[in-house]
Motif scaffolding. Sequence first.
Motif, PDB file in Angstrom:
ATOM      1  N   ILE A  31       0.651  -1.975  -0.400  1.00 27.57           N
ATOM      2  CA  ILE A  31      -0.281  -0.212   0.027  1.00 27.57           C
ATOM      3  C   ILE A  31       0.943   1.194   0.398  1.00 27.57           C
ATOM      4  O   ILE A  31       1.760   1.143   0.925  1.00 27.57           O
ATOM      5  N   GLU A  32       0.689   1.819  -0.975  1.00 26.95           N
ATOM      6  CA  GLU A  32       1.573   3.572  -1.179  1.00 26.95           C
ATOM      7  C   GLU A  32       0.013   4.207  -0.348  1.00 26.95           C
ATOM      8  O   GLU A  32      -0.999   4.663  -0.922  1.00 26.95           O
ATOM      9  N   LEU A  33       0.204   4.865   1.103  1.00 27.71           N
ATOM     10  CA  LEU A  33      -0.154   5.492   1.985  1.00 27.71           C
ATOM     11  C   LEU A  33      -0.438   7.053   1.862  1.00 27.71           C
ATOM     12  O   LEU A  33       0.618   7.671   1.825  1.00 27.71           O
ATOM     13  N   CYS A  34      -1.938   7.322   0.799  1.00 31.76           N
ATOM     14  CA  CYS A  34      -1.860   9.550   0.834  1.00 31.76           C
ATOM     15  C   CYS A  34      -2.845   9.893   1.747  1.00 31.76           C
ATOM     16  O   CYS A  34      -3.603   9.116   2.067  1.00 31.76           O
ATOM     17  N   SER A  35      -2.704  11.050   1.416  1.00 35.18           N
ATOM     18  CA  SER A  35      -4.380  11.770   1.575  1.00 35.18           C
ATOM     19  C   SER A  35      -4.039  12.425  -0.087  1.00 35.18           C
ATOM     20  O   SER A  35      -2.845  12.430  -0.236  1.00 35.18           O
ATOM     21  N   ALA A  36      -5.335  12.975  -0.548  1.00 29.83           N
ATOM     22  CA  ALA A  36      -5.368  14.070  -1.734  1.00 29.83           C
ATOM     23  C   ALA A  36      -4.913  13.128  -2.750  1.00 29.83           C
ATOM     24  O   ALA A  36      -4.199  13.620  -3.238  1.00 29.83           O
ATOM     25  N   LEU A  37      -5.302  11.698  -3.005  1.00 30.80           N
ATOM     26  CA  LEU A  37      -4.921  11.223  -4.298  1.00 30.80           C
ATOM     27  C   LEU A  37      -5.214  12.940  -5.333  1.00 30.80           C
ATOM     28  O   LEU A  37      -4.404  12.329  -6.809  1.00 30.80           O
ATOM     29  N   ALA A  38      -6.213  12.867  -5.154  1.00 27.46           N
ATOM     30  CA  ALA A  38      -6.580  14.071  -6.516  1.00 27.46           C
ATOM     31  C   ALA A  38      -5.260  14.830  -6.885  1.00 27.46           C
ATOM     32  O   ALA A  38      -5.372  15.320  -7.912  1.00 27.46           O
ATOM     33  N   LEU A  39      -4.703  15.514  -5.985  1.00 24.72           N
ATOM     34  CA  LEU A  39      -3.090  15.889  -6.242  1.00 24.72           C
ATOM     35  C   LEU A  39      -2.664  15.602  -6.525  1.00 24.72           C
ATOM     36  O   LEU A  39      -1.008  15.554  -6.003  1.00 24.72           O
ATOM     37  N   GLY A  40      -2.502  14.000  -6.322  1.00 29.85           N
ATOM     38  CA  GLY A  40      -0.958  12.739  -6.815  1.00 29.85           C
ATOM     39  C   GLY A  40      -0.237  13.043  -5.882  1.00 29.85           C
ATOM     40  O   GLY A  40       0.373  11.810  -5.503  1.00 29.85           O
ATOM     41  N   GLY A  41      -1.405  12.782  -4.750  1.00 33.81           N
ATOM     42  CA  GLY A  41      -1.018  11.559  -3.398  1.00 33.81           C
ATOM     43  C   GLY A  41      -0.203  12.952  -2.339  1.00 33.81           C
ATOM     44  O   GLY A  41       1.247  13.543  -2.947  1.00 33.81           O
ATOM     45  N   LEU A  42      -0.489  13.475  -1.159  1.00 31.58           N
ATOM     46  CA  LEU A  42      -0.493  14.063  -0.033  1.00 31.58           C
ATOM     47  C   LEU A  42      -0.291  13.082   1.277  1.00 31.58           C
ATOM     48  O   LEU A  42      -0.313  12.243   1.328  1.00 31.58           O
ATOM     49  N   THR A  43       1.699  14.058   2.080  1.00 29.26           N
ATOM     50  CA  THR A  43       1.532  13.115   3.260  1.00 29.26           C
ATOM     51  C   THR A  43      -0.346  12.430   4.490  1.00 29.26           C
ATOM     52  O   THR A  43      -0.864  13.466   4.661  1.00 29.26           O
ATOM     53  N   PRO A  44      -0.593  11.416   4.481  1.00 31.32           N
ATOM     54  CA  PRO A  44      -1.526  11.281   5.062  1.00 31.32           C
ATOM     55  C   PRO A  44      -1.220  11.584   6.697  1.00 31.32           C
ATOM     56  O   PRO A  44      -0.144  11.937   7.125  1.00 31.32           O
ATOM     57  N   SER A  45      -2.635  11.266   7.239  1.00 32.41           N
ATOM     58  CA  SER A  45      -2.144  12.332   8.488  1.00 32.41           C
ATOM     59  C   SER A  45      -2.355  11.056   9.494  1.00 32.41           C
ATOM     60  O   SER A  45      -2.121  10.053   9.577  1.00 32.41           O
ATOM     61  N   GLU A  46      -1.276  11.221  10.998  1.00 31.87           N
ATOM     62  CA  GLU A  46      -0.609  10.343  11.672  1.00 31.87           C
ATOM     63  C   GLU A  46      -2.005   9.489  11.650  1.00 31.87           C
ATOM     64  O   GLU A  46      -1.669   8.135  12.637  1.00 31.87           O
ATOM     65  N   GLY A  47      -3.061   9.790  12.257  1.00 30.36           N
ATOM     66  CA  GLY A  47      -3.812   8.737  12.311  1.00 30.36           C
ATOM     67  C   GLY A  47      -3.996   7.840  11.217  1.00 30.36           C
ATOM     68  O   GLY A  47      -4.429   6.860  11.737  1.00 30.36           O
ATOM     69  N   PHE A  48      -4.846   8.743  10.493  1.00 30.14           N
ATOM     70  CA  PHE A  48      -4.375   7.156   8.879  1.00 30.14           C
ATOM     71  C   PHE A  48      -2.929   6.310   9.557  1.00 30.14           C
ATOM     72  O   PHE A  48      -3.308   4.999   9.125  1.00 30.14           O
ATOM     73  N   MET A  49      -1.539   6.607   9.716  1.00 30.75           N
ATOM     74  CA  MET A  49      -0.585   5.698   9.030  1.00 30.75           C
ATOM     75  C   MET A  49      -0.983   4.430  10.448  1.00 30.75           C
ATOM     76  O   MET A  49      -0.173   4.114   9.925  1.00 30.75           O
ATOM     77  N   ARG A  50      -0.988   5.053  12.098  1.00 39.16           N
ATOM     78  CA  ARG A  50      -1.641   4.472  12.960  1.00 39.16           C
ATOM     79  C   ARG A  50      -2.375   3.553  12.978  1.00 39.16           C
ATOM     80  O   ARG A  50      -2.201   2.073  12.773  1.00 39.16           O
ATOM     81  N   LEU A  51      -3.236   3.804  11.601  1.00 36.69           N
ATOM     82  CA  LEU A  51      -4.285   2.355  11.480  1.00 36.69           C
ATOM     83  C   LEU A  51      -3.751   1.427  10.544  1.00 36.69           C
ATOM     84  O   LEU A  51      -3.902   0.149  10.543  1.00 36.69           O
ATOM     85  N   ALA A  52      -3.043   2.068   9.587  1.00 36.03           N
ATOM     86  CA  ALA A  52      -2.527   1.942   8.462  1.00 36.03           C
ATOM     87  C   ALA A  52      -1.497   0.525   8.626  1.00 36.03           C
ATOM     88  O   ALA A  52      -1.246  -0.547   7.833  1.00 36.03           O
ATOM     89  N   ALA A  53      -0.904   0.792  10.078  1.00 36.61           N
ATOM     90  CA  ALA A  53       0.281   0.201  10.260  1.00 36.61           C
ATOM     91  C   ALA A  53      -0.766  -1.788  11.064  1.00 36.61           C
ATOM     92  O   ALA A  53       0.163  -2.499  10.754  1.00 36.61           O
ATOM     93  N   GLY A  54      -1.422  -1.325  10.931  1.00 40.90           N
ATOM     94  CA  GLY A  54      -2.056  -3.360  11.603  1.00 40.90           C
ATOM     95  C   GLY A  54      -2.505  -3.423   9.946  1.00 40.90           C
ATOM     96  O   GLY A  54      -3.140  -4.764  10.407  1.00 40.90           O
ATOM     97  N   ALA A  55      -1.611  -3.043   9.032  1.00 42.87           N
ATOM     98  CA  ALA A  55      -2.433  -4.120   7.375  1.00 42.87           C
ATOM     99  C   ALA A  55      -1.923  -5.549   7.574  1.00 42.87           C
ATOM    100  O   ALA A  55      -0.618  -5.061   8.114  1.00 42.87           O
ATOM    101  N   PRO A  56      -1.893  -6.309   6.749  1.00 45.73           N
ATOM    102  CA  PRO A  56      -1.356  -7.650   7.261  1.00 45.73           C
ATOM    103  C   PRO A  56      -0.434  -7.409   5.345  1.00 45.73           C
ATOM    104  O   PRO A  56       0.984  -8.153   5.526  1.00 45.73           O
ATOM    105  N   VAL A  57      -0.160  -6.073   5.258  1.00 41.55           N
ATOM    106  CA  VAL A  57       1.064  -6.328   3.402  1.00 41.55           C
ATOM    107  C   VAL A  57       1.402  -5.110   3.892  1.00 41.55           C
ATOM    108  O   VAL A  57       1.448  -3.914   5.016  1.00 41.55           O
TER     109      VAL A  57
END
Length: 245
Positions: A31-57
């Motif tokens: 997974i490439e974790l982003c915010s604002a893909l409509a802008l080509g992708g920006l840094t995701p929020s810290e909360g989103f990062m922590r949520l995604a850390a539990g992903a199986p990939v």
Amino acid sequence: MSGAGASRLLEVCVDDPAGLEAAIRGGADRIELCSALALGGLTPSEGFMRLAAGAPVPVYAMIRPRGGDFVFSESEADSMLRDIEAAREAGLAGVVLGAGQADGRLDLALLERLAAASAGLGRTLHRAFDLTAPDFETALEEAIDLGFERVLTSGGARSAPDGISVLERLFERAGGRIAIMPGSGVTLATLPGLLGRLPIQEVHASCSAPATLRSRAAERLGFAGKGDRRTDEATVRALKAVLLA
């Protein structure tokens, strides 16, 4: 299933929790974790990062403080350094970086700082690389020297299919020293043609479909646009099947 197909990886870029879940269910390998893909992708929020850390990939966070070009100020560089630390503290596998100069060349001084800050994390050089035209070969060698695992590139074109001749050169020049990951415009319609000409081992795609809004008022008040898109599980699964064929 061929041996080559079995080893190909699909990276999916996502910018919200629902997209993350859809990509994983569909079979994304990274997974490439982003915010604002409509802008080509920006840094995701810290909360989103922590949520995604539990992903199986593996999950790599985009480190890009704003839209537009990749010529960053010192304050923006400081923000990127802090975001790298946030990705590390969240437990993510890696980061996606890039920085350039006004003439398109890579900003080696800043990239060295970002690389040092992300030591121990996986690193992808993003499409700031595509602005280094026509001297892609020099930029590729610089990426290798900086210790990047891969370069995400469209071959300097609007889409990977349009930049396929440059991508062929890059694969040859890389010689296995760094991964070349085609991205931009990679769809069910275009992927077979890319696979037919390039020795692809990993590919990057959004796997998106038009978004279905649950509230028309959000669109009416300007919080959502008619062209908004969301990661689509079925598209992820179908693209993955093409890679495995």
